[in-house]
Design an enzyme around this catalytic site. Sequence first.
Site, PDB file in Angstrom:
ATOM      1  N   CYS A  67      19.252  39.851  12.783  1.00 16.08           N
ATOM      2  CA  CYS A  67      18.009  40.075  13.101  1.00 16.08           C
ATOM      3  C   CYS A  67      16.995  38.942  12.944  1.00 16.08           C
ATOM      4  O   CYS A  67      16.843  38.247  12.102  1.00 16.08           O
ATOM      5  CB  CYS A  67      17.629  41.305  12.009  1.00 16.08           C
ATOM      6  SG  CYS A  67      15.880  41.791  12.151  1.00 16.08           S
ATOM      7  N   ASP A  73       2.259  35.845  17.359  1.00 14.38           N
ATOM      8  CA  ASP A  73       3.443  36.068  18.262  1.00 14.38           C
ATOM      9  C   ASP A  73       3.572  35.093  19.053  1.00 14.38           C
ATOM     10  O   ASP A  73       2.728  34.034  19.292  1.00 14.38           O
ATOM     11  CB  ASP A  73       2.810  37.284  19.183  1.00 14.38           C
ATOM     12  CG  ASP A  73       3.974  37.737  20.086  1.00 14.38           C
ATOM     13  OD1 ASP A  73       4.407  38.969  19.779  1.00 14.38           O
ATOM     14  OD2 ASP A  73       4.294  36.905  20.886  1.00 14.38           O
ATOM     15  N   ASN A  89       6.066  49.410  19.746  1.00 15.95           N
ATOM     16  CA  ASN A  89       6.991  49.999  21.073  1.00 15.95           C
ATOM     17  C   ASN A  89       8.186  50.371  19.917  1.00 15.95           C
ATOM     18  O   ASN A  89       8.640  49.683  19.064  1.00 15.95           O
ATOM     19  CB  ASN A  89       7.362  48.884  21.846  1.00 15.95           C
ATOM     20  CG  ASN A  89       6.026  48.220  22.451  1.00 15.95           C
ATOM     21  OD1 ASN A  89       5.067  49.013  22.939  1.00 15.95           O
ATOM     22  ND2 ASN A  89       5.930  47.025  22.841  1.00 15.95           N
ATOM     23  N   HIS A 124      13.520  45.158  14.651  1.00 11.40           N
ATOM     24  CA  HIS A 124      13.003  45.218  13.387  1.00 11.40           C
ATOM     25  C   HIS A 124      11.312  45.477  13.532  1.00 11.40           C
ATOM     26  O   HIS A 124      10.563  44.708  14.203  1.00 11.40           O
ATOM     27  CB  HIS A 124      12.923  43.511  12.976  1.00 11.40           C
ATOM     28  CG  HIS A 124      12.438  43.350  11.227  1.00 11.40           C
ATOM     29  ND1 HIS A 124      13.148  42.854  10.495  1.00 11.40           N
ATOM     30  CD2 HIS A 124      11.569  43.852  10.761  1.00 11.40           C
ATOM     31  CE1 HIS A 124      12.468  42.662   9.259  1.00 11.40           C
ATOM     32  NE2 HIS A 124      11.419  43.431   9.442  1.00 11.40           N
ATOM     33  N   HIS A 161       7.770  46.231  14.221  1.00 10.41           N
ATOM     34  CA  HIS A 161       6.607  45.496  14.078  1.00 10.41           C
ATOM     35  C   HIS A 161       5.365  46.136  14.791  1.00 10.41           C
ATOM     36  O   HIS A 161       5.634  46.894  15.649  1.00 10.41           O
ATOM     37  CB  HIS A 161       6.891  44.060  14.767  1.00 10.41           C
ATOM     38  CG  HIS A 161       7.470  44.301  16.195  1.00 10.41           C
ATOM     39  ND1 HIS A 161       8.955  44.428  16.303  1.00 10.41           N
ATOM     40  CD2 HIS A 161       7.102  44.053  17.459  1.00 10.41           C
ATOM     41  CE1 HIS A 161       9.178  44.511  17.462  1.00 10.41           C
ATOM     42  NE2 HIS A 161       8.171  44.323  18.043  1.00 10.41           N
ATOM     43  N   HIS A 216       2.208  45.010  16.525  1.00  5.76           N
ATOM     44  CA  HIS A 216       1.314  44.078  17.283  1.00  5.76           C
ATOM     45  C   HIS A 216      -0.107  44.297  17.004  1.00  5.76           C
ATOM     46  O   HIS A 216      -0.712  45.228  16.993  1.00  5.76           O
ATOM     47  CB  HIS A 216       1.354  44.294  18.923  1.00  5.76           C
ATOM     48  CG  HIS A 216       2.773  43.687  19.354  1.00  5.76           C
ATOM     49  ND1 HIS A 216       3.256  42.838  19.822  1.00  5.76           N
ATOM     50  CD2 HIS A 216       3.791  44.784  19.460  1.00  5.76           C
ATOM     51  CE1 HIS A 216       4.370  42.994  20.319  1.00  5.76           C
ATOM     52  NE2 HIS A 216       4.708  44.088  19.963  1.00  5.76           N
TER      53      HIS A 216
HETATM   54  P1  AMP Z   1       8.524  43.992  21.320  1.00  2.00           P
HETATM   55  O1  AMP Z   1       8.593  43.668  22.839  1.00  2.00           O
HETATM   56  O2  AMP Z   1       7.531  45.223  21.201  1.00  2.00           O
HETATM   57  O3  AMP Z   1       9.639  44.462  20.626  1.00  2.00           O
HETATM   58  O4  AMP Z   1       7.879  42.722  20.763  1.00  2.00           O
HETATM   59  C1  AMP Z   1       8.510  41.524  20.262  1.00  2.00           C
HETATM   60  C2  AMP Z   1       7.466  40.283  20.248  1.00  2.00           C
HETATM   61  O5  AMP Z   1       7.972  39.541  19.483  1.00  2.00           O
HETATM   62  C3  AMP Z   1       7.109  39.829  21.606  1.00  2.00           C
HETATM   63  O6  AMP Z   1       5.871  39.942  21.929  1.00  2.00           O
HETATM   64  C4  AMP Z   1       7.575  38.348  21.555  1.00  2.00           C
HETATM   65  O7  AMP Z   1       6.840  37.348  21.998  1.00  2.00           O
HETATM   66  C5  AMP Z   1       7.625  38.232  19.875  1.00  2.00           C
HETATM   67  N1  AMP Z   1       8.568  36.921  19.680  1.00  2.00           N
HETATM   68  C6  AMP Z   1       9.944  37.188  20.196  1.00  2.00           C
HETATM   69  N2  AMP Z   1      10.584  36.056  19.219  1.00  2.00           N
HETATM   70  C7  AMP Z   1       9.651  35.529  18.504  1.00  2.00           C
HETATM   71  C8  AMP Z   1       9.462  34.405  17.460  1.00  2.00           C
HETATM   72  N3  AMP Z   1      10.433  33.668  17.121  1.00  2.00           N
HETATM   73  N4  AMP Z   1       8.389  34.075  16.877  1.00  2.00           N
HETATM   74  C9  AMP Z   1       7.117  34.871  17.111  1.00  2.00           C
HETATM   75  N5  AMP Z   1       7.252  36.073  18.016  1.00  2.00           N
HETATM   76  C10 AMP Z   1       8.338  36.320  18.424  1.00  2.00           C
END
Ligand code: AMP
Length: 113
Positions: free
Chosen positions: A4, A30, A86, A97, A99, A101
Amino acid sequence: MENCLFCKIVAGDIPSAKVYEDELVYLFEDIAPTAPIHYLCIPKELISKLDEIDETNSAVIAHIYEVIAKLAKDLDLKDGFRVVTNCGENAGQSVFHIHFHLLAGRPLQWPAG
Ligand code: AMP
């Protein structure tokens, strides 16, 4: 859990720009921001998706919202902000995992596509 991405960020195995941390939650920037403020708010313990929230794990979700509300005051987000989760493929969830936003710093369109 070992695969993860956000668990690895919580563990410090993958670098992140930390915004806030306590014993339950971790907030970080992000990596691909879509607003001047775009933070991800996660429980340290893995919950994969919003539809896995139940009476055994919902306390941390309430705590995340308390942390967001305090942060919004600290950052003076009085012009408004948005919190988005989402859930699942059709909603565009890409990291499994849970989250939240936190988006702010510009007018946000609604409905969101
Ligand atoms: P979701 O598409 O709602 O699952 O959001 C996942 C978010 O994680 C996206 O906005 C990505 O830009 C962000 N993301 C992916 N990898 C990383 C990372 N290593 N550090 C910070 N944000 C990340």
